[in-house]
Motif scaffolding. Structure first.
Motif, PDB file in Angstrom:
ATOM      1  N   ILE A 234       0.924  -1.187   0.222  1.00 29.52           N
ATOM      2  CA  ILE A 234      -0.050  -0.030  -0.024  1.00 29.52           C
ATOM      3  C   ILE A 234       0.935   1.236  -0.038  1.00 29.52           C
ATOM      4  CG2 ILE A 234      -1.947  -1.042   1.377  1.00 29.52           C
ATOM      5  CD1 ILE A 234      -0.921   0.569   3.553  1.00 29.52           C
ATOM      6  N   SER A 235       0.381   2.477  -0.137  1.00 30.12           N
ATOM      7  CA  SER A 235       1.080   3.646  -0.149  1.00 30.12           C
ATOM      8  C   SER A 235       1.154   4.042   1.295  1.00 30.12           C
ATOM      9  CB  SER A 235       0.550   4.711  -0.981  1.00 30.12           C
ATOM     10  OG  SER A 235       0.442   4.324  -2.290  1.00 30.12           O
ATOM     11  N   PHE A 236       2.090   3.455   2.037  1.00 33.56           N
ATOM     12  CA  PHE A 236       2.163   3.675   3.333  1.00 33.56           C
ATOM     13  C   PHE A 236       2.019   5.108   3.884  1.00 33.56           C
ATOM     14  CE2 PHE A 236       2.925   2.184   7.759  1.00 33.56           C
ATOM     15  CZ  PHE A 236       3.927   3.220   8.356  1.00 33.56           C
ATOM     16  N   ARG A 237       2.422   5.797   3.561  1.00 34.73           N
ATOM     17  CA  ARG A 237       2.559   7.290   3.760  1.00 34.73           C
ATOM     18  C   ARG A 237       1.343   7.989   3.593  1.00 34.73           C
ATOM     19  NH1 ARG A 237       3.201  11.008  -0.337  1.00 34.73           N
ATOM     20  NH2 ARG A 237       3.535  10.034  -2.326  1.00 34.73           N
ATOM     21  N   LEU A 238       0.425   7.304   2.782  1.00 32.76           N
ATOM     22  CA  LEU A 238      -0.918   7.999   2.673  1.00 32.76           C
ATOM     23  C   LEU A 238      -1.878   7.369   3.734  1.00 32.76           C
ATOM     24  CD1 LEU A 238      -0.932   8.229  -1.154  1.00 32.76           C
ATOM     25  CD2 LEU A 238      -0.356   9.959   0.185  1.00 32.76           C
ATOM     26  N   ASN A 239      -1.609   6.657   4.528  1.00 30.25           N
ATOM     27  CA  ASN A 239      -2.566   5.820   5.052  1.00 30.25           C
ATOM     28  C   ASN A 239      -2.577   6.180   6.830  1.00 30.25           C
ATOM     29  OD1 ASN A 239      -4.322   3.446   3.831  1.00 30.25           O
ATOM     30  ND2 ASN A 239      -2.438   3.905   2.749  1.00 30.25           N
ATOM     31  N   ILE A 240      -3.442   6.690   7.415  1.00 32.25           N
ATOM     32  CA  ILE A 240      -3.533   6.645   8.919  1.00 32.25           C
ATOM     33  C   ILE A 240      -3.436   5.038   9.369  1.00 32.25           C
ATOM     34  CG2 ILE A 240      -5.060   6.785  10.977  1.00 32.25           C
ATOM     35  CD1 ILE A 240      -6.512   8.874   9.150  1.00 32.25           C
ATOM     36  N   MET A 241      -2.428   4.869  10.344  1.00 37.60           N
ATOM     37  CA  MET A 241      -2.059   3.503  10.995  1.00 37.60           C
ATOM     38  C   MET A 241      -2.533   3.541  12.269  1.00 37.60           C
ATOM     39  SD  MET A 241      -0.802   1.854   8.208  1.00 37.60           S
ATOM     40  CE  MET A 241      -0.478   0.413   9.090  1.00 37.60           C
ATOM     41  N   GLY A 242      -2.989   2.323  12.429  1.00 42.43           N
ATOM     42  CA  GLY A 242      -3.333   1.942  13.975  1.00 42.43           C
ATOM     43  C   GLY A 242      -2.703   0.636  14.446  1.00 42.43           C
ATOM     44  N   TRP A 243      -2.433   0.594  15.931  1.00 41.97           N
ATOM     45  CA  TRP A 243      -2.208  -0.613  16.653  1.00 41.97           C
ATOM     46  C   TRP A 243      -3.603  -1.205  17.183  1.00 41.97           C
ATOM     47  CZ3 TRP A 243       1.674  -3.916  16.410  1.00 41.97           C
ATOM     48  CH2 TRP A 243       3.045  -3.292  15.731  1.00 41.97           C
ATOM     49  N   TYR A 244      -3.781  -2.552  16.994  1.00 39.29           N
ATOM     50  CA  TYR A 244      -4.955  -3.049  17.636  1.00 39.29           C
ATOM     51  C   TYR A 244      -4.583  -4.098  18.456  1.00 39.29           C
ATOM     52  CZ  TYR A 244      -7.087  -0.904  13.370  1.00 39.29           C
ATOM     53  OH  TYR A 244      -7.451   0.024  12.671  1.00 39.29           O
ATOM     54  N   ARG A 245      -5.430  -4.514  19.289  1.00 46.70           N
ATOM     55  CA  ARG A 245      -5.018  -5.828  20.240  1.00 46.70           C
ATOM     56  C   ARG A 245      -6.352  -6.661  20.292  1.00 46.70           C
ATOM     57  NH1 ARG A 245      -3.653  -2.999  26.136  1.00 46.70           N
ATOM     58  NH2 ARG A 245      -5.728  -2.773  26.690  1.00 46.70           N
ATOM     59  N   GLN A 246      -6.030  -8.020  20.547  1.00 49.51           N
ATOM     60  CA  GLN A 246      -7.274  -8.965  20.974  1.00 49.51           C
ATOM     61  C   GLN A 246      -6.772  -9.762  21.889  1.00 49.51           C
ATOM     62  OE1 GLN A 246      -8.731 -11.131  17.680  1.00 49.51           O
ATOM     63  NE2 GLN A 246     -10.748 -11.392  18.590  1.00 49.51           N
ATOM     64  N   ALA A 247      -7.370  -9.683  22.987  1.00 52.91           N
ATOM     65  CA  ALA A 247      -7.041 -10.742  24.308  1.00 52.91           C
ATOM     66  C   ALA A 247      -8.126 -11.915  24.198  1.00 52.91           C
ATOM     67  CB  ALA A 247      -7.374 -10.070  25.635  1.00 52.91           C
ATOM     68  N   PRO A 248      -7.558 -13.086  24.708  1.00 49.45           N
ATOM     69  CA  PRO A 248      -8.521 -14.404  24.589  1.00 49.45           C
ATOM     70  C   PRO A 248     -10.116 -13.903  24.885  1.00 49.45           C
ATOM     71  CG  PRO A 248      -6.512 -14.764  25.345  1.00 49.45           C
ATOM     72  CD  PRO A 248      -6.601 -13.224  25.488  1.00 49.45           C
ATOM     73  N   GLY A 249     -11.030 -14.272  24.167  1.00 49.09           N
ATOM     74  CA  GLY A 249     -12.425 -14.161  24.663  1.00 49.09           C
ATOM     75  C   GLY A 249     -12.824 -12.859  24.297  1.00 49.09           C
ATOM     76  N   LYS A 250     -12.154 -11.768  23.821  1.00 51.07           N
ATOM     77  CA  LYS A 250     -12.728 -10.570  23.687  1.00 51.07           C
ATOM     78  C   LYS A 250     -12.383 -10.113  22.269  1.00 51.07           C
ATOM     79  CE  LYS A 250     -11.597  -8.855  28.406  1.00 51.07           C
ATOM     80  NZ  LYS A 250     -10.674  -7.813  29.112  1.00 51.07           N
ATOM     81  N   GLN A 251     -13.242  -9.055  21.972  1.00 47.96           N
ATOM     82  CA  GLN A 251     -13.209  -8.366  20.497  1.00 47.96           C
ATOM     83  C   GLN A 251     -11.719  -7.734  20.470  1.00 47.96           C
ATOM     84  OE1 GLN A 251     -16.656  -6.212  20.066  1.00 47.96           O
ATOM     85  NE2 GLN A 251     -17.780  -7.729  19.033  1.00 47.96           N
ATOM     86  N   ARG A 252     -11.642  -7.712  19.109  1.00 46.51           N
ATOM     87  CA  ARG A 252     -10.143  -7.069  18.827  1.00 46.51           C
ATOM     88  C   ARG A 252     -10.476  -5.305  19.188  1.00 46.51           C
ATOM     89  NH1 ARG A 252      -8.557  -8.571  13.302  1.00 46.51           N
ATOM     90  NH2 ARG A 252      -7.484 -10.228  14.414  1.00 46.51           N
ATOM     91  N   GLU A 253      -9.660  -4.620  19.516  1.00 50.30           N
ATOM     92  CA  GLU A 253      -9.959  -3.216  19.866  1.00 50.30           C
ATOM     93  C   GLU A 253      -8.796  -2.339  19.512  1.00 50.30           C
ATOM     94  OE1 GLU A 253     -10.105  -2.078  24.053  1.00 50.30           O
ATOM     95  OE2 GLU A 253      -8.126  -3.393  24.496  1.00 50.30           O
ATOM     96  N   LEU A 254      -8.939  -1.046  19.160  1.00 47.79           N
ATOM     97  CA  LEU A 254      -8.127   0.019  18.710  1.00 47.79           C
ATOM     98  C   LEU A 254      -7.388   0.373  19.803  1.00 47.79           C
ATOM     99  CD1 LEU A 254      -6.930   1.547  16.380  1.00 47.79           C
ATOM    100  CD2 LEU A 254      -8.581   3.290  16.933  1.00 47.79           C
ATOM    101  N   VAL A 255      -5.911   0.316  19.842  1.00 48.88           N
ATOM    102  CA  VAL A 255      -5.192   0.712  21.096  1.00 48.88           C
ATOM    103  C   VAL A 255      -4.766   2.112  20.604  1.00 48.88           C
ATOM    104  CG1 VAL A 255      -3.030   0.459  22.304  1.00 48.88           C
ATOM    105  CG2 VAL A 255      -4.609  -1.494  21.662  1.00 48.88           C
ATOM    106  N   ALA A 256      -4.276   2.385  19.474  1.00 49.38           N
ATOM    107  CA  ALA A 256      -3.619   3.530  19.179  1.00 49.38           C
ATOM    108  C   ALA A 256      -3.630   3.754  17.721  1.00 49.38           C
ATOM    109  CB  ALA A 256      -2.015   3.880  19.803  1.00 49.38           C
TER     110      ALA A 256
END
Length: 115
Positions: free
Chosen positions: A27-49
């Motif tokens: 992808i055109s990396f510099r043109l995209n907002i990027m995020g870190w997400y996490r998913q704990a066991p038994g939980k939904q994936r969530e946006l961290v930053a």
């Protein structure tokens, strides 16, 4: 074809630190907002930053604000997550993706915070 390769996870004691990296291709990396997400066991994936295309603006989930720092290097197509003062509740698989996310996800990197 987009590729997201996360690394840097591991086992750390409470109060410790880790730095996650994610190399992005296809992808055109510099043109995209990027995020870190996490998913704990038994939980939904969530946006961290998330971080703006230039890196000048960042946003954090309340649970990590003041402890985690997201950054990016557009020359290296890489996004980072510096995690300090880690807590057991930070234990999860961590993923990078654009924001909003693609349907495709990388393999993630496991972070385990335990004494």
């Amino acid at each position: 074809q987009v590729q997201l390769v996360e690394s840097g996870g591991g086992l750390v004691q409470p109060g410790g630190s880790l730095r996650l990296s994610c190399v992005v291709s296809g992808i055109s990396f510099r043109l995209n907002i990027m995020g870190w997400y996490r998913q704990a066991p038994g939980k939904q994936r969530e946006l961290v930053a998330r971080i703006s295309t230039s890196g000048s603006t960042t946003d954090y989930a309340d649970s990590v604000r003041g402890r985690f720092t997201i950054s990016r290097d557009n020359a290296l197509n890489t996004v980072y997550l510096q995690m300090n003062n880690l807590k057991p509740e930070d234990t999860a698989a961590y993923y990078c993706n654009r924001f909003p996310s693609f349907s495709y996800w990388g393999q993630g990197t496991q972070v385990t915070v335990s004494s």
